[in-house]
Design a protein around this motif. Structure first.
Motif, PDB file in Angstrom:
ATOM      1  N   GLY A  75       0.807  -1.216   0.000  1.00  0.00           N
ATOM      2  CA  GLY A  75       0.000   0.000   0.000  1.00  0.00           C
ATOM      3  C   GLY A  75       0.838   1.263   0.000  1.00  0.00           C
ATOM      4  O   GLY A  75       0.563   2.226  -0.722  1.00  0.00           O
ATOM      5  N   ARG A  76       1.885   1.275   0.803  1.00  0.00           N
ATOM      6  CA  ARG A  76       2.743   2.457   0.879  1.00  0.00           C
ATOM      7  C   ARG A  76       3.485   2.665  -0.436  1.00  0.00           C
ATOM      8  O   ARG A  76       3.676   3.811  -0.870  1.00  0.00           O
ATOM      9  N   ALA A 130       1.056   4.146  -2.939  1.00  0.00           N
ATOM     10  CA  ALA A 130       0.768   5.524  -2.555  1.00  0.00           C
ATOM     11  C   ALA A 130       1.936   6.448  -2.883  1.00  0.00           C
ATOM     12  O   ALA A 130       1.738   7.629  -3.202  1.00  0.00           O
ATOM     13  N   GLU A 152      -4.920  -4.634  -1.171  1.00  0.00           N
ATOM     14  CA  GLU A 152      -4.196  -3.499  -0.566  1.00  0.00           C
ATOM     15  C   GLU A 152      -3.830  -2.465  -1.630  1.00  0.00           C
ATOM     16  O   GLU A 152      -3.891  -1.256  -1.385  1.00  0.00           O
ATOM     17  N   GLN A 174      -6.955  -0.526  -2.560  1.00  0.00           N
ATOM     18  CA  GLN A 174      -7.302   0.415  -1.491  1.00  0.00           C
ATOM     19  C   GLN A 174      -6.392   1.642  -1.538  1.00  0.00           C
ATOM     20  O   GLN A 174      -6.853   2.787  -1.359  1.00  0.00           O
ATOM     21  N   ALA A 175      -5.101   1.416  -1.822  1.00  0.00           N
ATOM     22  CA  ALA A 175      -4.152   2.531  -1.884  1.00  0.00           C
ATOM     23  C   ALA A 175      -4.454   3.463  -3.053  1.00  0.00           C
ATOM     24  O   ALA A 175      -4.191   4.662  -2.994  1.00  0.00           O
ATOM     25  N   LEU A 176      -5.018   2.896  -4.112  1.00  0.00           N
ATOM     26  CA  LEU A 176      -5.367   3.712  -5.276  1.00  0.00           C
ATOM     27  C   LEU A 176      -6.627   4.534  -5.045  1.00  0.00           C
ATOM     28  O   LEU A 176      -6.942   5.451  -5.794  1.00  0.00           O
ATOM     29  N   GLY A 177      -7.354   4.165  -3.983  1.00  0.00           N
ATOM     30  CA  GLY A 177      -8.540   4.922  -3.579  1.00  0.00           C
ATOM     31  C   GLY A 177      -9.726   4.715  -4.451  1.00  0.00           C
ATOM     32  O   GLY A 177     -10.636   5.528  -4.517  1.00  0.00           O
TER      33      GLY A 177
END
Length: 236
Positions: free
Chosen positions: A198-199, A202, A230, A233-236
């Motif tokens: 995720g990081r 991001a 994950e 989710q990080a891509l929103g």
């Protein structure tokens, strides 16, 4: 291809760091439709795994041939020319100017994309100094990325720690591919510059390369799908 055009599922590249084609094919079968992109590196390539590139491509999968080429220009160009015929999506070369120039020439007329390896993710500043470099990792990575962009290379392989700075340098004209990805709670192994999926996304990574945390897991498919979730989710 811009970052927005890459499907979240395609952003995970599973490294088939396995001892034989049979072991690799068993892992591919186990992962099934959950994984669309695979990496074939030294271990599998030297064990007879290069024909898997064509087999996977025929099944609609994408393949990253992580061969890290570095030799005289003619040898690199001819090697890239051969890999271009295999159906691979990516191939790596070391980010030395002569090598990158030859690789770009060798892939002419094909859809193969060249990735330049800046500094291996198992290296830190002390390792570079021991190898005779007078500069640190960040400075060398940035210099090589700038050279790669000028020479027409398609993307950069770098640690997730460098993604943010490199994105500022190359914009979205080059793809950033990051090994050194470790899900929370995973062993770091021999990697020194790591980040969670995720990081890394991001921070600006386009593709994440994950090997041992997936292929050595009790349930590889579940781990791969968790990483993809994950990423999404990080891509929103």
């Amino acid at each position: 291809m811009t970052q927005a055009e890459i499907a979240p599922k395609d952003r995970l590249i599973v490294a088939l760091d396995l001892p034989s084609p049979a072991a690799a094919e068993a892992m591919i079968d186990q992962l099934g439709d959950s994984v669309t992109f695979y990496k074939i590196g030294y271990q599998l390539a030297y064990a007879g795994g290069l024909p898997l590139i064509g087999k996977l491509a025929d099944k609609g999968k994408k393949v990253f041939a992580d061969l890290k080429m570095h030799d005289i220009g003619n040898t690199v160009a001819r090697g890239v020319e051969s890999i271009a015929k295999s159906g691979a999506t990516f191939v790596t070369v070391h980010a030395y100017p002569q090598t990158m120039k030859a690789a770009v020439e060798g892939r002419a007329g094909s859809r193969l994309r060249i990735l330049a390896v800046t500094v291996l993710t198992s290296y830190n500043d002390d390792d570079l100094h021991a190898a005779g470099y007078r500069i640190g990792v960040s400075e060398l990575v940035e210099a090589r990325a700038q050279q790669a962009q000028v020479l027409g290379v398609d993307g950069i392989v770098c640690s997730p720690e460098e993604v943010g700075n490199l994105r500022k340098i190359v914009g979205h004209q080059m793809e950033l591919v990051t090994p050194g990805i470790r899900p929370a709670g995973s062993a770091t192994g021999d990697q020194k510059r790591i980040m969670t999926p995720g990081r890394a996304i991001a921070a600006g990574a386009d593709y994440l390369v994950v090997g041992r945390p997936v292929v050595e897991a009790a349930d590889p498919k579940a781990v791969a799908e968790a990483i993809q979730a994950e990423i999404a989710q990080a891509l929103g």
